[in-house]
Write an enzyme that holds these catalytic residues in place. Sequence first.
Site, mmCIF file in Angstrom:
data_model
loop_
_atom_site.group_PDB
_atom_site.id
_atom_site.type_symbol
_atom_site.label_atom_id
_atom_site.label_comp_id
_atom_site.label_asym_id
_atom_site.label_seq_id
_atom_site.Cartn_x
_atom_site.Cartn_y
_atom_site.Cartn_z
ATOM 1 N N LYS A 22 -4.313 -2.194 10.166
ATOM 2 C CA LYS A 22 -4.635 -2.298 8.740
ATOM 3 C C LYS A 22 -4.869 -3.734 8.281
ATOM 4 O O LYS A 22 -5.530 -3.956 7.275
ATOM 5 C CB LYS A 22 -3.459 -1.751 7.917
ATOM 6 C CG LYS A 22 -3.091 -0.315 8.214
ATOM 7 C CD LYS A 22 -3.973 0.604 7.430
ATOM 8 C CE LYS A 22 -3.447 2.032 7.478
ATOM 9 N NZ LYS A 22 -4.221 2.898 6.588
ATOM 10 N N GLU A 54 -10.706 3.543 3.638
ATOM 11 C CA GLU A 54 -9.804 4.325 2.793
ATOM 12 C C GLU A 54 -10.170 4.050 1.344
ATOM 13 O O GLU A 54 -10.168 2.901 0.901
ATOM 14 C CB GLU A 54 -8.331 3.980 3.065
ATOM 15 C CG GLU A 54 -7.852 4.503 4.413
ATOM 16 C CD GLU A 54 -6.341 4.387 4.620
ATOM 17 O OE1 GLU A 54 -5.704 3.548 3.961
ATOM 18 O OE2 GLU A 54 -5.812 5.159 5.452
ATOM 19 N N HIS A 104 -3.996 13.886 0.813
ATOM 20 C CA HIS A 104 -4.214 13.002 1.969
ATOM 21 C C HIS A 104 -3.044 13.119 2.941
ATOM 22 O O HIS A 104 -3.241 13.287 4.152
ATOM 23 C CB HIS A 104 -4.374 11.562 1.477
ATOM 24 C CG HIS A 104 -4.434 10.546 2.581
ATOM 25 N ND1 HIS A 104 -5.490 10.466 3.459
ATOM 26 C CD2 HIS A 104 -3.562 9.568 2.953
ATOM 27 C CE1 HIS A 104 -5.273 9.473 4.315
ATOM 28 N NE2 HIS A 104 -4.108 8.919 4.039
ATOM 29 N N ASP A 151 0.845 -1.197 0.000
ATOM 30 C CA ASP A 151 0.000 0.000 0.000
ATOM 31 C C ASP A 151 0.876 1.241 0.000
ATOM 32 O O ASP A 151 1.799 1.356 0.816
ATOM 33 C CB ASP A 151 -0.909 -0.012 1.233
ATOM 34 C CG ASP A 151 -2.074 0.954 1.078
ATOM 35 O OD1 ASP A 151 -2.429 1.299 -0.067
ATOM 36 O OD2 ASP A 151 -2.634 1.370 2.112
HETATM 37 MN MN MN Z 1 -4.165 2.685 2.811
#
Ligand code: MN
Length: 447
Positions: free
Chosen positions: A271, A217, A153, A146
């Site tokens: 995550k 996200e 952002h 990622d």
């Molecule tokens: Mn992400």
Amino acid sequence: MKPALDRTHDSKVQSWVESANVAGSDFPIQNLPFGVFRRRDAGAEPRVGVAIGDRILDLAGLRSEGLLAGDRAAAGLRLAADACASNALNALMALGTAPRRALRERLHAMLRHDAPASDRQAASRYLVAQADVDMLLPAAVGDYTDFYASIFHATNVGRLFRPDNPLLPNYKFIPIGYHGRASSLVATGTPVRRPSGQTREGDAEPNFGPTRALDYELELGFFVSAENRLGETIPIGEAEEHIFGICLVNDWSARDLQAWEYQPLGPFLAKSFATSLSPWVVTMEALAPFRAPAFARAAGDPAPLPYLFGQSDRERGGLDLWLEVSLLSVRMREAGIAPAVLGRSNFRDMYWTMQQMLTHHASNGCNLRAGDLLASGTASGADKTARGCLLELTARGQNPVTLPTGEQRKFLEDGDEIILQGFCERDGFRRIGLGSCRGTILPASPA
Ligand code: MN
């Protein structure tokens, strides 16, 4: 990088599959994205297919009868057809650009309104209604990485933590990324259980329990096509040849876990509990009409280092693609209210291109394998309406969002459904879409 516009992009061509011609369809004949589906009948196996309107063309079925690539077909087309006899797209991805393009041309010829009757009869026997299948993950993903490619952002999030110095000094030089978790990638529609983990409020003792800051996200993912060998790099001028296509990615995040765990090594359990993917992979060929210049860096920003700088990447490495995230709460669903749009951004606003992310990833000799997934990071724009996660949108919960029912959200509640969508449109071309990526939050497991 070639311009590569051909007859498969001709906006005047319609399909004999009528639903593909409806204005606003994500899957006109100009798109032809690949995916893996399973009929809901008992015992049905996963199969490779291509979306056309509200149907799926079963490629494995067509191929089994020699209808996709006959004896006289070119070698590339035969390779691509054989790669479709699989329960994942990895084999097709591994072949690289030319066989994939040959297959696209063959499918376009079979599905167009003036296709030969023999093709039309053959293909119509292998059409399946999308309503009758479950969509699976498109590939067996070996590794998931990622990135953090939106400067908006990065700046908005940085400002929450470092008001005077939001952007760290490496940002304009390095496409920042981290190694994600491939085992917890899930297909659209898979419910997402609220994770538990360690949090710490102020100077209090750390606590273990369900996250109270669950977030989505809005991201774009892209799949690696032809691999590079360990120790070999991928020059920026060749990066495009190593990308198969794109999908939507929801990189669910637990912000309170993240804040406590992320230093010094970066994201981990905040995550890795789940990441949702949309099922249809839109190929680089289908995206050709929608390529755009790379992000225009502000005056005074450094130029990318030479290994990340390519002339054609600057001119056409970007992508004019709209991304949108919506929320549907339990009360909204019960009241028949449509999902509320929380953010809408354009992928042209990403600071780094997909090619730069890929080239950077391989620049140390790391081998990227067919079916690996790279994701862009949260795609936000300059505008307040273009924020790709709640952390940004609510300023870490300080400014809650109000839903049409009057409910407020700082972060996600149990039962909330998040829906990602994406599409490209441009005058003179047929609009194409990515479909959707959906996920609903389940309550945390009992302790
Ligand atoms: Mn992400």
